[in-house]
Design a protein around this motif. Structure first.
Motif, PDB file in Angstrom:
ATOM      1  N   PHE A   1      -5.954   2.602   6.734  1.00 45.71           N
ATOM      2  CA  PHE A   1      -4.675   3.280   6.902  1.00 45.71           C
ATOM      3  C   PHE A   1      -4.055   3.653   5.554  1.00 45.71           C
ATOM      4  CE2 PHE A   1      -4.484   0.393  10.782  1.00 45.71           C
ATOM      5  CZ  PHE A   1      -4.971   1.371  11.633  1.00 45.71           C
ATOM      6  N   TYR A   2      -3.415   4.816   5.505  1.00 43.41           N
ATOM      7  CA  TYR A   2      -2.652   5.194   4.329  1.00 43.41           C
ATOM      8  C   TYR A   2      -1.327   5.801   4.766  1.00 43.41           C
ATOM      9  CZ  TYR A   2      -4.737   9.838   5.170  1.00 43.41           C
ATOM     10  OH  TYR A   2      -5.144  11.015   5.726  1.00 43.41           O
ATOM     11  N   THR A   3      -0.345   5.688   3.899  1.00 47.12           N
ATOM     12  CA  THR A   3       1.040   6.006   4.250  1.00 47.12           C
ATOM     13  C   THR A   3       1.293   7.505   4.278  1.00 47.12           C
ATOM     14  OG1 THR A   3       1.750   3.949   3.195  1.00 47.12           O
ATOM     15  CG2 THR A   3       3.444   5.598   3.606  1.00 47.12           C
ATOM     16  N   LEU A   4       1.974   7.959   5.318  1.00 48.86           N
ATOM     17  CA  LEU A   4       2.517   9.309   5.363  1.00 48.86           C
ATOM     18  C   LEU A   4       4.012   9.304   5.089  1.00 48.86           C
ATOM     19  CD1 LEU A   4       0.666  10.856   8.446  1.00 48.86           C
ATOM     20  CD2 LEU A   4       0.135  11.124   6.025  1.00 48.86           C
ATOM     21  N   ALA A   5       4.714   8.350   5.645  1.00 46.28           N
ATOM     22  CA  ALA A   5       6.150   8.196   5.395  1.00 46.28           C
ATOM     23  C   ALA A   5       6.446   6.713   5.260  1.00 46.28           C
ATOM     24  CB  ALA A   5       6.965   8.806   6.527  1.00 46.28           C
TER      25      ALA A   5
ATOM     26  N   THR B   1       4.923  -3.609   6.929  1.00 48.89           N
ATOM     27  CA  THR B   1       4.529  -2.775   5.796  1.00 48.89           C
ATOM     28  C   THR B   1       4.401  -1.318   6.217  1.00 48.89           C
ATOM     29  OG1 THR B   1       2.111  -2.801   6.043  1.00 48.89           O
ATOM     30  CG2 THR B   1       3.151  -4.763   5.084  1.00 48.89           C
ATOM     31  N   SER B   2       4.199  -0.467   5.226  1.00 46.98           N
ATOM     32  CA  SER B   2       4.073   0.969   5.482  1.00 46.98           C
ATOM     33  C   SER B   2       2.708   1.352   6.021  1.00 46.98           C
ATOM     34  CB  SER B   2       4.337   1.762   4.192  1.00 46.98           C
ATOM     35  OG  SER B   2       5.681   1.657   3.793  1.00 46.98           O
ATOM     36  N   ARG B   3       1.784   0.385   6.080  1.00 45.10           N
ATOM     37  CA  ARG B   3       0.422   0.721   6.506  1.00 45.10           C
ATOM     38  C   ARG B   3      -0.075  -0.199   7.616  1.00 45.10           C
ATOM     39  NH1 ARG B   3      -2.606   0.959   0.805  1.00 45.10           N
ATOM     40  NH2 ARG B   3      -1.268  -0.846   0.429  1.00 45.10           N
ATOM     41  N   GLY B   4       0.854  -0.668   8.445  1.00 49.20           N
ATOM     42  CA  GLY B   4       0.452  -1.356   9.659  1.00 49.20           C
ATOM     43  C   GLY B   4       0.203  -2.838   9.545  1.00 49.20           C
ATOM     44  N   SER B   5       0.303  -3.416   8.351  1.00 48.87           N
ATOM     45  CA  SER B   5       0.078  -4.850   8.204  1.00 48.87           C
ATOM     46  C   SER B   5       1.350  -5.617   8.528  1.00 48.87           C
ATOM     47  CB  SER B   5      -0.376  -5.176   6.778  1.00 48.87           C
ATOM     48  OG  SER B   5      -1.598  -4.546   6.482  1.00 48.87           O
TER      49      SER B   5
ATOM     50  N   GLU C   1      16.469  -1.757  12.549  1.00 44.43           N
ATOM     51  CA  GLU C   1      15.323  -0.962  13.001  1.00 44.43           C
ATOM     52  C   GLU C   1      14.550  -0.471  11.788  1.00 44.43           C
ATOM     53  OE1 GLU C   1      15.636   1.660  16.384  1.00 44.43           O
ATOM     54  OE2 GLU C   1      17.726   1.058  16.700  1.00 44.43           O
ATOM     55  N   ALA C   2      13.254  -0.333  11.963  1.00 46.56           N
ATOM     56  CA  ALA C   2      12.390   0.150  10.887  1.00 46.56           C
ATOM     57  C   ALA C   2      11.494   1.257  11.422  1.00 46.56           C
ATOM     58  CB  ALA C   2      11.541  -0.989  10.337  1.00 46.56           C
ATOM     59  N   TYR C   3      11.279   2.276  10.599  1.00 46.79           N
ATOM     60  CA  TYR C   3      10.463   3.411  10.986  1.00 46.79           C
ATOM     61  C   TYR C   3       9.493   3.739   9.859  1.00 46.79           C
ATOM     62  CZ  TYR C   3      14.097   4.179  14.519  1.00 46.79           C
ATOM     63  OH  TYR C   3      14.979   4.034  15.556  1.00 46.79           O
ATOM     64  N   GLY C   4       8.297   4.132  10.213  1.00 44.96           N
ATOM     65  CA  GLY C   4       7.305   4.549   9.234  1.00 44.96           C
ATOM     66  C   GLY C   4       6.191   5.331   9.907  1.00 44.96           C
ATOM     67  N   VAL C   5       5.429   6.052   9.108  1.00 45.98           N
ATOM     68  CA  VAL C   5       4.318   6.848   9.623  1.00 45.98           C
ATOM     69  C   VAL C   5       3.100   6.614   8.736  1.00 45.98           C
ATOM     70  CG1 VAL C   5       3.511   9.147  10.289  1.00 45.98           C
ATOM     71  CG2 VAL C   5       5.958   8.605  10.396  1.00 45.98           C
ATOM     72  N   PHE C   6       1.947   6.336   9.349  1.00 47.86           N
ATOM     73  CA  PHE C   6       0.705   6.210   8.602  1.00 47.86           C
ATOM     74  C   PHE C   6      -0.433   6.740   9.464  1.00 47.86           C
ATOM     75  CE2 PHE C   6       1.508   2.257  10.817  1.00 47.86           C
ATOM     76  CZ  PHE C   6       0.287   1.862  11.352  1.00 47.86           C
ATOM     77  N   ARG C   7      -1.587   6.872   8.887  1.00 48.18           N
ATOM     78  CA  ARG C   7      -2.733   7.411   9.621  1.00 48.18           C
ATOM     79  C   ARG C   7      -4.019   6.923   9.001  1.00 48.18           C
ATOM     80  NH1 ARG C   7      -4.438  13.518   8.598  1.00 48.18           N
ATOM     81  NH2 ARG C   7      -6.386  12.515   9.215  1.00 48.18           N
ATOM     82  N   ASP C   8      -5.123   7.137   9.720  1.00 47.33           N
ATOM     83  CA  ASP C   8      -6.440   6.933   9.125  1.00 47.33           C
ATOM     84  C   ASP C   8      -7.057   8.298   8.875  1.00 47.33           C
ATOM     85  OD1 ASP C   8      -7.129   7.780  11.639  1.00 47.33           O
ATOM     86  OD2 ASP C   8      -8.269   5.994  12.180  1.00 47.33           O
ATOM     87  N   SER C   9      -8.300   8.327   8.454  1.00 54.32           N
ATOM     88  CA  SER C   9      -8.958   9.603   8.152  1.00 54.32           C
ATOM     89  C   SER C   9      -9.693  10.111   9.381  1.00 54.32           C
ATOM     90  CB  SER C   9      -9.939   9.435   6.994  1.00 54.32           C
ATOM     91  OG  SER C   9     -10.907   8.455   7.304  1.00 54.32           O
TER      92      SER C   9
END
Length: 939
Positions: free
Chosen positions: A634-638, A578-582, A652-660
């Motif tokens: 976590f919330y999605t950046l890309a 997923t886009s948020r690390g799950s 291949e899969a790429y994504g970016v997420f972050r926490d606060s």
């Protein structure tokens, strides 16, 4: 001179889309359906008993033991005898229950029981009720209909609703009483219901569906459909002489009880050829609910009519939006769409829904055997639907040879399409079905034509939907329901700017009544736009039918585009990222994602995902929490994107997420940005059992993170007996793995890659409350920190005995001793699956070798090692700094499909790119030029 080509992944900031909340559910209650088999599923039940015990499930009951089996001569039916209900602890997640039961190999689906609501919009109590009360009878042409037929007392309409006042003067003689089972304390007719003389109360499980003074909804809707005509009192129901069966599905005392779908089955099994459903809820598609509707319509040949909803939006509303259900929305007295009415391409037709005058029965002070004489005006699609139900009953009496499917077609095709010419309805073209109900025309003659697509199959199949740039086919099966059609053509068009139809014509030819054909020989071809497709977009496609005698009609089908997760499945192992690390699913209910499977097995993982922590209070994850829900750190950046093939793997899969960032008010976050990268291979054989996941962690805080723990949590539920698994640690290959010790079918595991420390914390999910980690009350941040930090010794390497096993989870982790502000570091794991432990270890060795090759492909020296690209992510300006020795270069930006979307020259030393015109997503930046340096490729 050599060509210098350097790659960087660039993320453009993307906003989050709104998600409709799921409807409420009955806490602690689930339904599951056994896969196809015999009438007495004893063996299948034995296969799930161990799973039920591990879930602490009680009250196993067969929901519809007396339901009719499918008729092999009438395809499309369902077997409701294979549906069971259980009670589970309220804290049990749906994803966990689903994984455990599906692991038995004999279960088709596991779902909650949704609570649907009556659709009642109360009106001004001072509204005029003395003149022109039943204006809607004139508008729908009911008086003309009664010239052809006044119905028949043998035609019974099932009214699934609140309780009614069957003592009302206009209702008491219209109830279909069950004289085969008088009230004497016995089940005289042997149908499993004692004394069901007046119907049944499914909310309170008794034989008295009497309205007790909370909501008079059932009496109001029943009066519209079956109020006694020609009795010199009150009103006339649309069904005239037709009877109704009162079936209470809501509790009068406000308890969260709901029995709508049980009532639908009861009505179908007890001879109701029309069933009214003036209730429902937005969203929350349910296979169980669809099965019930299919059973009533196909197995039992009942016409199902449902209110489309009182939310003035374009949305799916259930049960109205299910297959085999007539969806009815509302208009006003001037045929304009009612202000409150739901509209959609799934609506079949409309009927008046404002100020509908009907029986009330509010005076509950009267004794049950007294006569109620009161009436009331009400508004809502709840009161549009019973007009159509009454019309369906008249059509069935007038034309008894028609099937339920044909009755629905007759009602659609005789509706007044002229309502679309009204200025008030100009904005709702195609959203109000075929028009406003005209029951007079519906019963006048069988002179209509209607063809319908009864099956739409998209190829290649994709449970999630289609990604930007995908091309797919659509095979449609068309059935002619009414008069024969000559020269039938079905043209497919897209109502979405994100889907283009490349081949959209299906020449079906001539079809006799009830004949079928399909376009397998020349399917429709469609292509999804390569860029600009919003996340989780629903695209609507329109089938336009044309034929002889000017026949034309429309039908619609939806397809999901750009799902917010990808499936890595190049090899034998398939995993949702997923886009948020799950991992496996993006929600605890297990509905967003396709899970983890091996060689097309059942889902193997009920819950999984990335887990980060620096202390017991600074923890970031999207795993289960202590309140029955999930943490949302976590919330999605890309958005995560899949490339097939990718630069280094088949997928291949790429994504970016972050926490606060942690603050004094919210100190629980770690404060990192994560760039995730997944890889999957089709060959060689050992790598088919591997999916490699790497995470680049950047410290966004002003403090050094020391230490920073990172790991993957996995709750495996393996085939056979999910409560009979064990968890073990392979210290040589640094793999935490799980298997069934008695009858192993597949081994699964998580491996730590790289040179950092490796640890495992194995958890017995059924451990007592005194255990260090107790899942009975959730998974707290302190417990998550313990699982991450406490796995580097020998104490928690195993869970479950080889003799009996248990329900197990694992946290496989590593640590970074320090991560300074602004610095980044990469950690990596491999997800593994194989039929044997030896093959799992071979896969682990292949993963290690593959990861070492990836590291070797990223040299630290060379001119490109000194270039910079910032800010990343960005939503507009991108600064690029280059060594001046490179001279002038060309900056190229490629999307995730490898297509160049931007190119600009840069002077020596770099420059700026403007990216505001690009859609949010992941992009590759390539710097190309001439230099004495070497070719460098860097992520």
């Amino acid at each position: 001179m050599r060509l210098l080509s350097t790659l960087l992944w660039l993320a453009l900031l993307a906003g989050a889309g709104a998600v409709m909340a799921a409807p409420p559910t009955l806490p602690g209650r689930l339904v599951f359906k056994l896969r196809a088999g015999g009438a007495a599923p004893t063996a299948e039940l034995d296969a799930v008993r161990a799973a039920l015990q591990s879930l602490q499930a009680t009250g196993l009951t067969q929901k519809f033991p007396l339901s009719l089996p499918p008729n092999p001569e009438q395809p499309g039916g369902v077997d409701l005898r294979r549906v069971f209900e259980i009670t589970v602890p309220p804290t049990l997640s749906l994803a966990k229950a689903r994984a455990v039961l599906l692991a038995s190999g004999v279960v088709e689906y596991v779902e909650p029981l949704y609570i649907r609501q009556p659709l009642y919009v109360p009106n001004d109590p001072l509204a005029d009720s003395t003149t022109g009360a039943q204006y809607y009878l004139r508008l729908i042409n009911a008086y003309r209909a009664w010239d052809f037929t006044k119905g028949d007392t043998s035609m019974v309409i099932g009214m699934t609703d609140t309780g009614i006042r069957y003592s009302h003067e206009d209702l008491r003689h219209q109830v279909k009483y069950n004289y085969a089972d008088p009230i004497n304390g016995k089940d005289d007719d042997g149908d499993g219901y004692i004394d069901n003389f007046r119907g049944w109360d499914f909310a309170n499980n008794n034989n008295d569906p009497l309205y007790e003074g909370v909501v008079a909804h059932g009496s109001l809707t029943s009066g519209v459909v079956a109020g006694q005509a020609d009795n010199g009192k009150g009103i006339a129901g649309v069904g005239f002489r037709c009877k109704f069966l009162p079936l209470q599905i809501f509790s009068d005392v406000g308890v969260a009880a709901f029995g709508g779908y049980e009532a639908v089955v009861y009505a179908a099994d007890h001879g109701c050829k029309v069933i009214n459903m003036s209730w429902g809820g937005a969203g929350g598609y349910s296979s169980f609910e669809q099965d019930v509707c299919t059973y009533a319509a196909v197995n039992r040949d009942a016409v199902l009519v449902a209110a489309a909803g009182n939310t003035p939006n374009d949305l799916l509303f259930y049960p109205a939006s299910y297959d085999h259900v007539l969806s009815v929305s509302a208009t006003d007295g001037a045929d304009a769409k009612a202000s409150f009415a739901t509209y959609s391409h799934r609506v079949d037709l409309v009927a008046p829904g404002i100020n509908i005058f009907s029986t009330y029965g509010w005076n509950v002070q009267l004794a049950a055997d007294s006569v109620d004489t009161d009436y009331w005006r009400s508004s809502g699609t709840s009161f549009s639907a019973p007009q159509v139900s009454g019309a369906a009953a008249l059509v069935r009496v007038r034309f008894p040879q028609l099937t339920s499917e044909q009755v629905m077609a007759q009602l659609r095709q005789t509706a007044d399409a002229s309502i679309y010419k009204l200025p008030a309805n100009a904005a709702y073209q195609g959203y109000l079905g075929t028009g406003r109900l005209n029951v007079g025309r519906a019963v006048a003659a069988l002179n209509q034509r209607e063809a319908r697509v009864v099956r739409s199959v998209m190829l290649p199949p994709s449970a999630a939907g289609y990604a930007p740039g995908d091309t797919f086919q659509l095979v449609a099966t068309v059935r002619n329901l009414l008069l024969p059609i000559v020269g039938l053509k079905v043209t497919l068009t897209s109502l979405s700017p994100y889907v283009a139809v490349r081949q959209g014509l299906f020449e079906a030819g001539s079809l006799a009544t009830l004949a079928e054909t399909d376009n397998k020989a020349l399917p429709y071809w469609l292509t999804v736009a390569a860029t600009g497709v919003p996340v989780n977009t629903t695209a609507t496609l329109r089938y336009h039918f044309t034929g002889d005698n000017g026949y034309q009609s429309d039908q619609y089908v939806d397809v999901t585009l750009n799902p917010d997760y990808v499936q890595l499945n190049a090899g034998d192992l398939s995993l949702t990222l997923t886009s948020r690390g799950s991992l496996a699913y993006d929600d605890l209910a297990g509905t967003l994602g396709q899970g983890v499977s091996y060689r097309n097995s059942i889902p193997l993982l009920s819950e999984g995902g990335l887990l980060l922590a620096t202390s017991p209070t600074r923890v970031s994850d999207r795993l289960r929490s202590t309140n029955g829900g999930a943490r949302q750190s976590f919330y999605t950046l890309a958005q995560v994107r899949r490339l097939a093939p990718g630069p280094r793997a088949d997928q291949e899969a790429y994504g970016v997420f972050r926490d606060s960032l942690p603050t004094a008010q919210q100190p629980r976050s770690v404060g990192v940005r994560i760039r995730q990268h997944g890889q999957s291979w089709a060959a060689p054989a050992a790598r088919r059992n591997v999916i490699l996941l790497s995470y680049s962690l950047q410290n966004l805080t002003a403090d050094t993170l020391k230490p920073l723990y990172a790991g993957l949590f996995t709750d495996w539920d393996l085939p056979g007996a999910p409560a009979r698994n064990v968890a073990r640690w392979d210290s040589v290959n640094r793999v935490g793995y799980c298997f069934d010790p008695v009858a192993p079918v597949v081994y699964t595991g998580i491996q730590v890659l790289g040179t950092g420390p490796a640890g495992v914390y194995s958890i017995d999910n059924q451990a007592p409350k005194s255990s260090p980690i107790y899942f009975g009350d959730g998974f707290s941040p302190a417990e998550k920190y313990l699982a991450l930090s406490g796995g580097f010794g020998r104490a928690h390497r195993e869970a479950g005995t080889l003799a009996a096993g248990t329900d197990v989870s694992q946290v496989v982790s590593t640590l970074l001793t320090r991560l300074a502000p602004g610095d980044s570091a990469t950690i990596a794991f491999a997800v593994l699956a194989a039929p044997t432990l030896a093959e799992l270890q071979t896969a682990a060795q292949a993963a290690t070798a593959t990861y070492q090759q990836v590291l070797a492909a990223r040299p630290a020296a060379g001119p490109a090692a000194f270039w910079k690209l910032y800010p990343n992510p960005t939503n507009d300006r991108l600064q690029i700094e280059l060594p001046t020795t490179l001279g002038a270069v060309m900056a190229q930006v490629f999307d995730n499909m490898g297509q160049q979307v931007l190119a600009a020259p840069l002077r020596a030393g770099g420059g700026e790119l403007r990216l505001a015109g690009l859609a949010p997503g992941l992009y590759v930046v390539r710097i190309a030029g001439t230099s004495l340096g070497q070719r460098v490729e860097r992520e």
